[in-house]
Write an enzyme that holds these catalytic residues in place. Structure first.
Site, PDB file in Angstrom:
ATOM      1  N   GLY A 224       4.936   0.965  -4.166  1.00  0.00           N
ATOM      2  CA  GLY A 224       3.643   1.076  -3.507  1.00  0.00           C
ATOM      3  C   GLY A 224       2.662   2.048  -4.143  1.00  0.00           C
ATOM      4  O   GLY A 224       1.814   2.604  -3.445  1.00  0.00           O
TER       5      GLY A 224
ATOM      6  N   ASP B 227      -5.036 -18.512  -5.966  1.00  0.00           N
ATOM      7  CA  ASP B 227      -5.170 -19.934  -5.636  1.00  0.00           C
ATOM      8  C   ASP B 227      -3.781 -20.573  -5.640  1.00  0.00           C
ATOM      9  O   ASP B 227      -2.772 -19.854  -5.652  1.00  0.00           O
ATOM     10  CB  ASP B 227      -6.174 -20.620  -6.587  1.00  0.00           C
ATOM     11  CG  ASP B 227      -5.664 -20.709  -8.010  1.00  0.00           C
ATOM     12  OD1 ASP B 227      -4.489 -20.333  -8.269  1.00  0.00           O
ATOM     13  OD2 ASP B 227      -6.423 -21.178  -8.881  1.00  0.00           O
TER      14      ASP B 227
ATOM     15  N   ASP C  34      -0.926 -16.888 -10.734  1.00  0.00           N
ATOM     16  CA  ASP C  34      -1.826 -16.087 -11.589  1.00  0.00           C
ATOM     17  C   ASP C  34      -2.930 -16.925 -12.225  1.00  0.00           C
ATOM     18  O   ASP C  34      -3.389 -16.619 -13.337  1.00  0.00           O
ATOM     19  CB  ASP C  34      -1.032 -15.345 -12.685  1.00  0.00           C
ATOM     20  CG  ASP C  34       0.032 -14.415 -12.117  1.00  0.00           C
ATOM     21  OD1 ASP C  34      -0.170 -13.879 -11.016  1.00  0.00           O
ATOM     22  OD2 ASP C  34       1.067 -14.229 -12.788  1.00  0.00           O
TER      23      ASP C  34
ATOM     24  N   GLY D 174      -1.982 -21.957  -7.838  1.00  0.00           N
ATOM     25  CA  GLY D 174      -1.110 -21.724  -8.996  1.00  0.00           C
ATOM     26  C   GLY D 174      -0.572 -20.304  -9.005  1.00  0.00           C
ATOM     27  O   GLY D 174      -0.838 -19.514  -8.096  1.00  0.00           O
TER      28      GLY D 174
ATOM     29  N   HIS E 130      -2.280  -8.024 -11.338  1.00  0.00           N
ATOM     30  CA  HIS E 130      -1.229  -8.431 -12.279  1.00  0.00           C
ATOM     31  C   HIS E 130      -1.281  -7.487 -13.491  1.00  0.00           C
ATOM     32  O   HIS E 130      -2.362  -7.231 -14.023  1.00  0.00           O
ATOM     33  CB  HIS E 130      -1.428  -9.883 -12.718  1.00  0.00           C
ATOM     34  CG  HIS E 130      -0.330 -10.346 -13.617  1.00  0.00           C
ATOM     35  ND1 HIS E 130       0.926 -10.687 -13.134  1.00  0.00           N
ATOM     36  CD2 HIS E 130      -0.270 -10.472 -14.965  1.00  0.00           C
ATOM     37  CE1 HIS E 130       1.705 -11.011 -14.157  1.00  0.00           C
ATOM     38  NE2 HIS E 130       1.007 -10.895 -15.273  1.00  0.00           N
TER      39      HIS E 130
HETATM   40  C1  GAR Z   1       2.542  -3.296 -10.332  1.00  0.00           C
HETATM   41  O1  GAR Z   1       2.634  -2.995 -11.698  1.00  0.00           O
HETATM   42  C2  GAR Z   1       1.871  -4.649 -10.132  1.00  0.00           C
HETATM   43  O2  GAR Z   1       0.874  -4.901 -11.069  1.00  0.00           O
HETATM   44  C3  GAR Z   1       3.038  -5.568 -10.334  1.00  0.00           C
HETATM   45  O3  GAR Z   1       4.112  -4.945  -9.650  1.00  0.00           O
HETATM   46  C4  GAR Z   1       3.932  -3.518  -9.731  1.00  0.00           C
HETATM   47  C5  GAR Z   1       4.054  -2.929  -8.340  1.00  0.00           C
HETATM   48  O4  GAR Z   1       4.038  -1.521  -8.383  1.00  0.00           O
HETATM   49  N1  GAR Z   1       2.760  -6.886  -9.849  1.00  0.00           N
HETATM   50  C6  GAR Z   1       3.189  -8.005 -10.451  1.00  0.00           C
HETATM   51  O5  GAR Z   1       3.914  -7.995 -11.416  1.00  0.00           O
HETATM   52  C7  GAR Z   1       2.688  -9.302  -9.810  1.00  0.00           C
HETATM   53  N2  GAR Z   1       3.027 -10.427 -10.615  1.00  0.00           N
HETATM   54  P1  GAR Z   1       3.697  -0.651  -7.096  1.00  0.00           P
HETATM   55  O6  GAR Z   1       4.619  -1.114  -5.976  1.00  0.00           O
HETATM   56  O7  GAR Z   1       4.000   0.763  -7.508  1.00  0.00           O
HETATM   57  O8  GAR Z   1       2.249  -0.850  -6.731  1.00  0.00           O
END
Ligand code: GAR
Length: 197
Positions: free
Chosen positions: A12, A147, A151, A149, A110
């Protein structure tokens, strides 16, 4: 006020960046109305608790079928009456019914420059492993609308981050979070909150 629901799966840190930017007034016209995690016991839930934001877990492990999980997830999302749903490291495929109901009202962060290193199977550290394996010299982060898909939705913001020669997936992940993710996601929320004043 934009009613924002944040959805998380892990540590988080992106949620924390949003909490901090609402608290210091960088994000305006925004109320954080709830946090939903699909995993029990993750640190993101403690961050929500500390910030006084209602939070709960909706985990697929607690349901007999994917259908029941999907239905419950959507019902719980609806209960917060969100104007905007922010996927902040939410590593679950969003149910079709939810995407349709909240069209143009779900955004995702992402950790790469889409369309590189995105789509099915690219999440968390796997994204950075793939970027290093390919030998790119620049990576970054993208905030986009969700959407049907994976990403593929319209891009809202992107920021490039340099890849260094001795990077590991973890050091690259950390630099992309610090230099891009923790800035971009609050910025995108603020943009959306202030367009609809
Ligand atoms: C982040 O790096 C986010 O961009 C990625 O998960 C991590 C969560 O970290 N999301 C993806 O890969 C989505 N495809 P966090 O829990 O410390 O925010």
């Amino acid at each position: 006020m934009l009613r924002v629901l944040v959805m998380v799966s892990g540590g988080g840190t992106n949620l924390q960046a949003i909490i901090d930017r609402v608290a210091d007034g960088t994000i305006t016209n925004t109320e954080l109305v709830g946090v939903i995690s699909n995993n029990h016991g993750v640190f993101a839930l403690e961050r929500a608790e500390k910030a006084g934001i209602p939070h709960e877990v909706v985990s697929a492990k607690d349901f007999d079928s994917r259908e029941t999980f999907n239905e419950t997830l959507l019902a719980r999302v609806d209960s917060y009456k969100p104007d905007l749903i922010v996927l902040a490291g939410f590593l679950v495929v969003i149910p079709k019914a939810m995407i349709e109901k909240y069209e143009c009202r779900i955004i995702n962060i992402h950790p790469s420059l889409i369309p590189s290193f995105c789509g099915t199977g690219y999440y968390g550290l796997k994204v950075h492993e793939a970027a290093l394996a390919r030998g790119v010299k620049v990576s970054g982060a993208t905030v986009h609308y969700v959407d049907a898909g994976t990403d593929t939705g319209p891009i809202i913001l992107q920021k490039a981050v340099e890849v260094l020669p001795d990077d590991t997936p973890k050091t690259l992940q950390q630099r992309i979070m610090e230099q891009a993710e923790w800035k971009l996601l609050p910025q995108a929320i603020n943009l959306i909150a202030n367009e609809r004043k």
